[in-house]
Each structure stands twice: as structure tokens, then as C-alpha cells.
Scaffold this active site. Structure first.
Site, short mmCIF file in Angstrom:
data_model
loop_
_atom_site.label_atom_id
_atom_site.label_comp_id
_atom_site.label_asym_id
_atom_site.label_seq_id
_atom_site.Cartn_x
_atom_site.Cartn_y
_atom_site.Cartn_z
N LYS A 250 1.44 -35.26 11.53
CA LYS A 250 2.56 -34.37 11.17
C LYS A 250 2.70 -34.31 9.65
CE LYS A 250 7.55 -33.81 11.93
NZ LYS A 250 8.24 -34.26 10.73
N HIS A 274 8.14 -30.87 6.49
CA HIS A 274 9.28 -31.75 6.75
C HIS A 274 10.61 -31.00 6.55
CE1 HIS A 274 9.67 -36.27 7.26
NE2 HIS A 274 10.95 -35.92 7.19
C1 LIG Z 1 18.20 -35.09 9.55
C2 LIG Z 1 16.70 -35.05 9.68
C3 LIG Z 1 16.00 -36.24 9.92
C4 LIG Z 1 14.61 -36.21 10.08
N1 LIG Z 1 13.97 -37.37 10.40
C5 LIG Z 1 12.63 -37.33 10.61
C6 LIG Z 1 11.95 -38.48 11.04
O1 LIG Z 1 12.54 -39.53 11.27
N2 LIG Z 1 10.61 -38.40 11.20
C7 LIG Z 1 9.91 -37.26 10.97
O2 LIG Z 1 8.68 -37.22 11.13
N3 LIG Z 1 10.54 -36.13 10.60
C8 LIG Z 1 11.88 -36.14 10.42
N4 LIG Z 1 12.52 -34.99 10.08
C9 LIG Z 1 11.76 -33.74 9.92
C10 LIG Z 1 11.66 -32.97 11.24
O3 LIG Z 1 10.84 -33.64 12.17
C11 LIG Z 1 11.06 -31.57 11.03
O4 LIG Z 1 9.83 -31.67 10.35
C12 LIG Z 1 11.98 -30.64 10.25
O5 LIG Z 1 13.34 -30.86 10.56
C13 LIG Z 1 11.58 -29.21 10.56
O6 LIG Z 1 12.33 -28.31 9.86
P1 LIG Z 1 13.65 -27.57 10.42
O7 LIG Z 1 14.76 -28.57 10.29
O8 LIG Z 1 13.80 -26.45 9.47
O9 LIG Z 1 13.38 -27.15 11.84
C14 LIG Z 1 13.91 -34.98 9.93
C15 LIG Z 1 14.62 -33.80 9.71
C16 LIG Z 1 15.99 -33.82 9.59
C17 LIG Z 1 16.72 -32.52 9.37
O1 LIG Z 2 15.42 -37.76 6.57
C1 LIG Z 2 14.24 -37.54 6.88
O2 LIG Z 2 13.76 -36.39 6.90
C2 LIG Z 2 13.36 -38.64 7.20
O3 LIG Z 2 12.34 -38.39 7.76
C3 LIG Z 2 13.65 -40.02 6.76
C4 LIG Z 2 12.61 -40.77 6.24
C5 LIG Z 2 12.87 -42.06 5.79
C6 LIG Z 2 14.14 -42.57 5.86
C7 LIG Z 2 15.16 -41.82 6.37
C8 LIG Z 2 14.92 -40.54 6.83
#
Ligand SMILES: Cc1cc2nc3c(=O)[nH]c(=O)nc-3n(C[C@H](O)[C@H](O)[C@H](O)COP(=O)(O)O)c2cc1C
Ligand SMILES: O=C(O)C(=O)c1ccccc1
Length: 381
Positions: A250, A274
Site C-alpha cells: 500500500k 495515504h
Molecule cells: C484518520 C486516518 C487514519 C489512517 N490510518 C491509517 C493506518 O493506520 N494505516 C494505513 O495504512 N493507512 C491509514 N490511513 C490512510 C488510509 O488507509 C487511506 O490510504 C486514505 O484514508 C485514503 O484516502 P481518503 O481518506 O481520501 O479515502 C489513515 C487515514 C485516515 C484519514
Molecule cells: O494517521 C495516519 O494516516 C496513519 O497512518 C498513522 C501513522 C502512524 C501513526 C498514527 C497514524
């Protein structure tokens, strides 16, 4: 399988539930403390990557081909030998206790009710076992942030295998935290407040490495294990050897990385920036998609996320060759507003708009959709 629309359960405040992404965001801003809201909404730096995501979607237009009888459309896809009635997948989003007391349990149940695969983050508030228990029959993926303590990541992966998760998603764009100005300004650090402890606290390897059992000690343990700036292709190969589950990468944006990953035996990709939260100034995720699809050439599935806020957005990503699309912030907003039902509501709206878009665009299946051509505007003002 034929699909028209998914039925949704009405909530008491049915009339009040926002339809558009903008309205969802506005309601969540009202409901949440400022720190939580900014953390979810925001992106890295000046948020140029976030804007690039939206610009990319807006620069593509549809050219419908009509009079084809679209009374029946089939939205099903096949992924890793399983058929799913829709092309939607829940993106991994950490620390869902920031949004709702039921956190990931509510999201996983909603995903299960909708028959959409669910990706659980390493940084979940509830453990992967607790999530599997409330959604035992659905397709679940486990997302890995590779730890500096490799044994810890391998332990979590084994636990995910035992709990019935069907794929491992290795996120490779977060070897260090993005420069998130909103969080920095507010000194917002939810990990330090224990929101990400779900998968750590009961892990035997994590526990073995604690020097004492204090709260400070385990928070420190999580913070120390979180990022892995030394990550290389060697880790990817190690992961492939360790697990029999399909492994997806990813965060892929460059076709050269996709080619290298194929050499490492990777089973799938998530083209993603992301949601604009990591590296600022990056190409819109949708603009990176066609080239990667071309280089991967159907060898493994190419999933997509970042900036899908509607059914039309999903349509465009599928038309540019994505095999399935992942949704992040929209479902998180649904979670804030109405828990499990809110998540279902948001995802159903996006799904139903995809069905409407397919019908009006003259497309009857996802295979057909993946073959149609969009028109890209050369420049935008
Ligand atoms: C609040 C938040 C926390 C996220 N935490 C993670 C995570 O723990 N691991 C990860 O691979 N991606 C994380 N992401 C990214 C999402 O998996 C994803 O790539 C992203 O939200 C896609 O974009 P969108 O919010 O516009 O749909 C996070 C996104 C948000 C908004
Ligand atoms: O917030 C995020 O998008 C996320 O993936 C993340 C990564 C490390 C620590 C906390 C959140």
C-alpha cells in the site's frame, strides 16, 4: 450476481444524515473536539497532495454510450479467489476510538453487513481478535506497519492468520510520520494517549519487551515500534516468505516500484498517497494509477485509494483500471455521526451513486467499466 442497490436501515435522524462529503465533514467538525477532527480531515504540509487528489478526479470526464439497457447492472468483483458483490473495500484507518466508543468493532460490523472487505490497521484501538469476533464471516485484511522489532510484526501477522484474516497489507509510505501541521499546531498525539494500543497490549512479543508494566512503559513501547525508516525490499521478501496469505503493498505510486514488487512476488497493490497525509507535494493518486495498471498488466490486482468521496469518483478510478477501490475518510465520518449505521449509510450512498453512474453511463459490469475510456482535461484553472 445482480445488484441494484443495497437496502439501508433507517436511523431516527434519517432526514438529518448528510449526503455529500462536504456536509459529512461539516457535521463531524461540529461533533468532534478540534484535535480529533483536524487529525482525521487533514493532510501533510500545505495539503498540496490532498488538493492534487481532488484535481485529478475533477480533470477526468465521462463520455456515455447510451441505449444499452442498463436496467440490470452487476457490480461484483473477484479478488483473491473470492467474489464480492461490490468493488468497495474499507481502507485501514487507525485509532477508531477517536471517532466513536465502538471504534473498529462498529466499522467491521458495517463492512460485514455490506459484504465489503475490511482492512484493520496495526494501530487499531480494538485488537484484531476482538474485531474478528464481532465480524467472523466477512473478508478481513490486516494492515502492517513493519516494526523496528521485526518479531513483533511477525507475531501480529501470525495472530491475524490465526484469526482468519485473508490478506496482509504492508503500508510502505509511512516509514516516518508525515509533517502534519494541524496536529503539530495542536500538539495532538493520540498514540501517547493510548488510542492505538489494541494490537500491542496483549501481544506476547510486545509484552516480553516491556521493562515494567506501567502505562508509560507500554505507550513508550508503541511509539518506539511504530515506524521503520530502514525499511527496504529485503523486508518485503522476508514478509513474503513468512506468510502464505496474499501480500499487498500500500502506497505505491511509481511504476518502477510496481515492477520491483512483482519481482518480489507481491500479490497485489494499493495505489495510494495515504489520502495526502504523508508526503506533501505528491502526484494525485488517480494520476499515478493508469501507468501502474499498464506496467502491472493484469498480473496481480491493483487497488486504489485517496480522494474517493463519491460514486462518480469510484467510477473514474475503476475506469482507469483499478480492480477495486478503498474508502477512508468518508466512512470515518459516518462512524462519528452514527456509529455502525452511519458507516453503512455513507458506504451505501457511495455505492448507490456508483450504480446510478453505471446506468447513466451505459456500463453493465465492472469488467465493462474497466474498459471504457475517460477524457482528461489537459489543464485546469
Ligand atoms: C484518520 C486516518 C487514519 C489512517 N490510518 C491509517 C493506518 O493506520 N494505516 C494505513 O495504512 N493507512 C491509514 N490511513 C490512510 C488510509 O488507509 C487511506 O490510504 C486514505 O484514508 C485514503 O484516502 P481518503 O481518506 O481520501 O479515502 C489513515 C487515514 C485516515 C484519514
Ligand atoms: O494517521 C495516519 O494516516 C496513519 O497512518 C498513522 C501513522 C502512524 C501513526 C498514527 C497514524
Amino acid at each position: 450476481m445482480e445488484n441494484q442497490s443495497i437496502e439501508i436501515i433507517d436511523t431516527d435522524n434519517e432526514k438529518m444524515f448528510p449526503i455529500t462529503y462536504k456536509d459529512l465533514e461539516a457535521m463531524v467538525e461540529e461533533k468532534l473536539p478540534k484535535g480529533n477532527y483536524e487529525y482525521i480531515r487533514g493532510g501533510a504540509g500545505s495539503e498540496q497532495t490532498m488538493r492534487n487528489n481532488r484535481i485529478a478526479f475533477e480533470s477526468y470526464s465521462l463520455v456515455p454510450q447510451l441505449l444499452k439497457d442498463t436496467s440490470q447492472v452487476n457490480t461484483s468483483i473477484s479478488l483473491f479467489n473470492r467474489t464480492h458483490p461490490t468493488p468497495f473495500i474499507f481502507a485501514p484507518v487507525g485509532m477508531n476510538l477517536l471517532e466513536h466508543p465502538d471504534g473498529e468493532l462498529a466499522v467491521a460490523k458495517a463492512a460485514s453487513n455490506l459484504n465489503m472487505p475490511y482492512s484493520l490497521s496495526t494501530l487499531s484501538s480494538y485488537s484484531l481478535e476482538e474485531v474478528a469476533q464481532v465480524a467472523p464471516n466477512s473478508t478481513k485484511f490486516f494492515q502492517v506497519y513493519w516494526s523496528v522489532n521485526e518479531e513483533l510484526s511477525l507475531s501480529m501477522i501470525s495472530r491475524a492468520e490465526d484469526a482468519g484474516y485473508k490478506a496482509i497489507i504492508l503500508t510502505i509510505d509511512t516509514t516516518t510520520m508525515g509533517w502534519r501541521e494541524g496536529d503539530l499546531k495542536q500538539n495532538f498525539s493520540p498514540i501517547s494517549q493510548g488510542y492505538a494500543k489494541g494490537n500491542y497490549i496483549n501481544d506476547p512479543i510486545f509484552q516480553m519487551n516491556l521493562t515494567n508494566g506501567t502505562y508509560e512503559n507500554y505507550i513508550d513501547g508503541i511509539l518506539k515500534n511504530l515506524h521503520h525508516p530502514h525499511l527496504t525490499w529485503a523486508h518485503v521478501e522476508k514478509l513474503k516468505k513468512y506468510t502464505n496469505l496474499p501480500v499487498l503493498l500500500k502506497g505505491i505510486l511509481h511504476p518502477n516500484d510496481a515492477l520491483k514488487a512483482l519481482e518480489s512476488g507481491i500479490d497485489g497493490f494499493i495505489v495510494s498517497n495515504h489520502g495526502g497525509r504523508q508526503l506533501d507535494g505528491v502526484i494525485g493518486s488517480l494520476d499515478a494509477l493508469p501507468d501502474i495498471v499498464k506496467h502491472v498488466n493484469g498480473k496481480v490486482p491493483v487497488l486504489f485509494d485517496s480522494g474517493i468521496y463519491s460514486g462518480v469518483d469510484a467510477f473514474k478510478a475503476l475506469a482507469l483500471g483499478a480492480d477495486a477501490v478503498c474508502i477512508g475518510r468518508p466512512y470515518v465520518y459516518g462512524l462519528v455521526i452514527a456509529g455502525e449505521q452511519g458507516v453503512e449509510r455513507v458506504m451505501t450512498n457511495i455505492y448507490n451513486e456508483l450504480v446510478t453512474t453505471m446506468k447513466l453511463a451505459g456500463v453493465r459490469s465492472i469488467d465493462e467499466l474497466r474498459k471504457i475510456e475517460l477524457v482528461k482535461r489537459k489543464s485546469h484553472i
